[in-house]
Enzyme design. Structure first.
Site, PDB file in Angstrom:
ATOM      1  CG  LEU A 136     -55.088  24.441 -19.311  1.00 56.05           C
ATOM      2  CD1 LEU A 136     -54.472  25.530 -18.448  1.00 56.05           C
ATOM      3  CD2 LEU A 136     -54.457  24.429 -20.690  1.00 56.05           C
ATOM      4  N   GLY A 137     -56.092  20.164 -17.703  1.00 61.10           N
ATOM      5  CA  GLY A 137     -55.811  18.958 -16.941  1.00 61.10           C
ATOM      6  C   GLY A 137     -57.032  18.503 -16.164  1.00 61.10           C
ATOM      7  N   GLY A 139     -58.109  16.054 -12.790  1.00 65.22           N
ATOM      8  CA  GLY A 139     -57.709  15.279 -11.630  1.00 65.22           C
ATOM      9  C   GLY A 139     -58.873  14.512 -11.050  1.00 65.22           C
ATOM     10  CB  SER A 142     -60.040  19.921  -9.314  1.00 63.27           C
ATOM     11  OG  SER A 142     -58.688  19.516  -9.437  1.00 63.27           O
ATOM     12  CB  VAL A 144     -56.763  22.848 -14.436  1.00 61.25           C
ATOM     13  CG1 VAL A 144     -56.101  24.202 -14.688  1.00 61.25           C
ATOM     14  CG2 VAL A 144     -56.527  22.400 -13.000  1.00 61.25           C
ATOM     15  CG  ASP A 255     -45.739  18.315  -0.380  1.00 59.68           C
ATOM     16  OD1 ASP A 255     -44.856  17.453  -0.192  1.00 59.68           O
ATOM     17  OD2 ASP A 255     -46.674  18.156  -1.184  1.00 59.68           O
ATOM     18  CG  ASP A 281     -49.535  21.259  -3.864  1.00 53.88           C
ATOM     19  OD1 ASP A 281     -50.460  21.596  -3.087  1.00 53.88           O
ATOM     20  OD2 ASP A 281     -49.282  20.083  -4.153  1.00 53.88           O
TER      21      ASP A 281
END
Length: 458
Positions: A136-137, A139, A142, A144, A255, A281
């Site tokens: 899915l993604g 980084g 990492s 996902v 955040d 997050d």
């Protein structure tokens, strides 16, 4: 709380600000023994952590034995979070057992905290329980994947973290992941992303979480094209409820920003009830075991004045960030320009953080402006708490006009993932902001607001 319908004592019109698009450091400050407010949860010895959990379990069991009057007593469970939190003693069950068949307490309730598996065979454990699907993604540290539970066929998101790469390139970031795991294990709220399982080996960490398929909240607002105050109130109510719940657990997010508000799925109707928004997050969150914190971190544009002044701060910093989010949701731009590299003095703070509304928000209800004036109070002692905000009539929906259309959908900047984003967007907006500030020095007229660019935590 004062007269909720009165006009705030702030100037009613003025410029909105957007943030510079310059690159900020992506490396987070190290969370470790150097933290002056006490070591974060992940650094607590395992024995002490286990003892705290046992004390908490004993307290929950004791509350549940109070003839139906305790927190686990279904017949008399009283909501403190606007009715949005889950009853720990109710019939709601996790889609996925937290660890094995789940740990049961003496009163028969299932421990809903995520299971943590640690050992060299964790990859085997992951594959036994889940089927890893498409990526899915990706980084810097990492990847996902979508994953599917082999037992119930439910879909989840699995973040795979490369521990070796983190230690080599991003000193201290491992503590960020540990902080997020510890925080999410304590939180079960429908407007907070759910953590289901954690698998830890020396080389990798697998974090199985709720699958968020609806994208960012603000992208939905942009794509929807229209938004009324009543609809905005319903969205804010869900986020504020989660914040109240989080603070009751003595966890400060630190955040909060639009990028950390995701939708569970794409809404299929115009009904506000269909907007399933969740806070994500928790890597910069803090378990407040002491009254104040001092570590300087967060995201420019959403930092409370006391944070910018490097002073001790409390959970009130989350209320400030909530106020900024609400302002952007209603007005389509940031309320203040706080990209200054210098730490403002008290006099500068008072001059810098004067709440002003853009010309296109002149029809915003007095109740909405009243809420914002309390959330964006520069004094953290008098600033609204999350619980006070949740009780405000605008957040409750009592005074949010159903027919008042907002101009924000046409002014909020969509995320890069939503498309139509050029490679030089950040540089262009940085130049535009610099030119705008120079023009402001020569003119008292309100400059046209630019759409807000995305900013990274530091």
């Amino acid at each position: 709380m004062g007269n909720q319908g009165s006009q705030p004592t702030a100037q009613q019109e003025g410029p909105c600000f957007c943030l510079l698009g310059g690159n900020l450091s992506q490396q987070l400050r190290r969370l470790g023994n150097s933290d002056p407010i006490g070591t974060p949860m992940p650094d607590t010895p395992q024995y002490q952590r286990r003892m705290r959990e046992q004390v908490k379990d004993a307290f929950i069991e004791q509350q549940g034995n109070g003839n139906g009057k305790g927190k686990n007593g279904n017949s008399s469970f009283n909501s403190r979070f606007g009715g949005l939190e889950e009853d720990p003693g109710g019939s709601s069950q996790l889609l996925l057992p937290p660890s094995g068949n789940g740990r049961r307490s003496k009163n028969g309730t299932t421990d809903q905290r995520a299971g943590v598996y640690e050992g060299p065979d964790c990859e085997q454990k992951v594959n036994e329980k889940y089927e890893l699907l498409e990526v899915l993604g990706v980084g810097s540290t990492s990847t996902v994947h979508r994953c599917r539970n082999r037992a119930n066929q439910e879909g989840y998101a699995c973040k795979i973290i490369d521990c070796t790469l983190i230690e080599e390139r991003f000193s201290g970031m491992m503590a960020q992941f540990q902080t997020e795991i510890e925080a999410l294990r304590q939180l079960q709220h429908p407007s907070i992303i759910r953590l289901y399982d954690v698998f830890i080996s020396k080389e990798k960490i697998y974090i199985v979480m709720e699958l968020m398929e609806g994208g960012e909240l603000f992208d939905y607002v942009v794509q929807k094209g229209t938004l009324t105050e009543e609809e905005a109130s319903g969205i804010v109510r869900k986020v504020t409820s989660a914040l109240v719940y989080m603070h009751e657990k003595n966890i400060v997010h630190r955040d909060l920003k639009p990028e950390n508000l995701l939708l569970k799925k794409k809404p299929t109707s115009n009904s506000n009830a269909d907007v399933d928004v969740k806070i994500i997050d928790f890597g910069l969150s803090k378990a407040m075991e002491e009254p104040v914190a001092r570590t300087f971190l967060g995201t420019r544009g959403y930092l409370a004045p006391e944070m910018l002044q490097r002073r001790d701060y409390t959970r009130a910093v989350d209320s400030w960030a909530l106020g900024v989010i609400v302002f952007v949701l209603l007005c389509g731009c940031l309320p203040f320009d706080d990209d200054s590299a210098t730490v403002p003095s008290d006099d500068l703070v008072k001059a810098k953080f004067i709440l002003r509304f853009p010309r296109w928000a002149k029809n915003l209800s007095s109740s909405a402006k009243n809420l914002l004036s309390h959330l964006l109070d520069v004094n953290p002692r008098s600033r609204y708490t999350a619980e006070q905000a949740l009780a405000h009539p605008w957040v409750r929906g009592d005074t949010a006009p159903s027919g008042n259309m907002l101009a924000s959908p046409g002014r909020i900047k969509p995320s890069p993932a939503a498309g139509n984003q050029g490679k030089n967007t950040a540089a262009r907006i940085s130049k535009e902001n610099a030119a705008r500030r120079q023009n402001e020095l020569a003119s008292e007229l309100s400059p046209p607001a630019k759409r807000i660019p995305r900013k990274q935590s530091f």
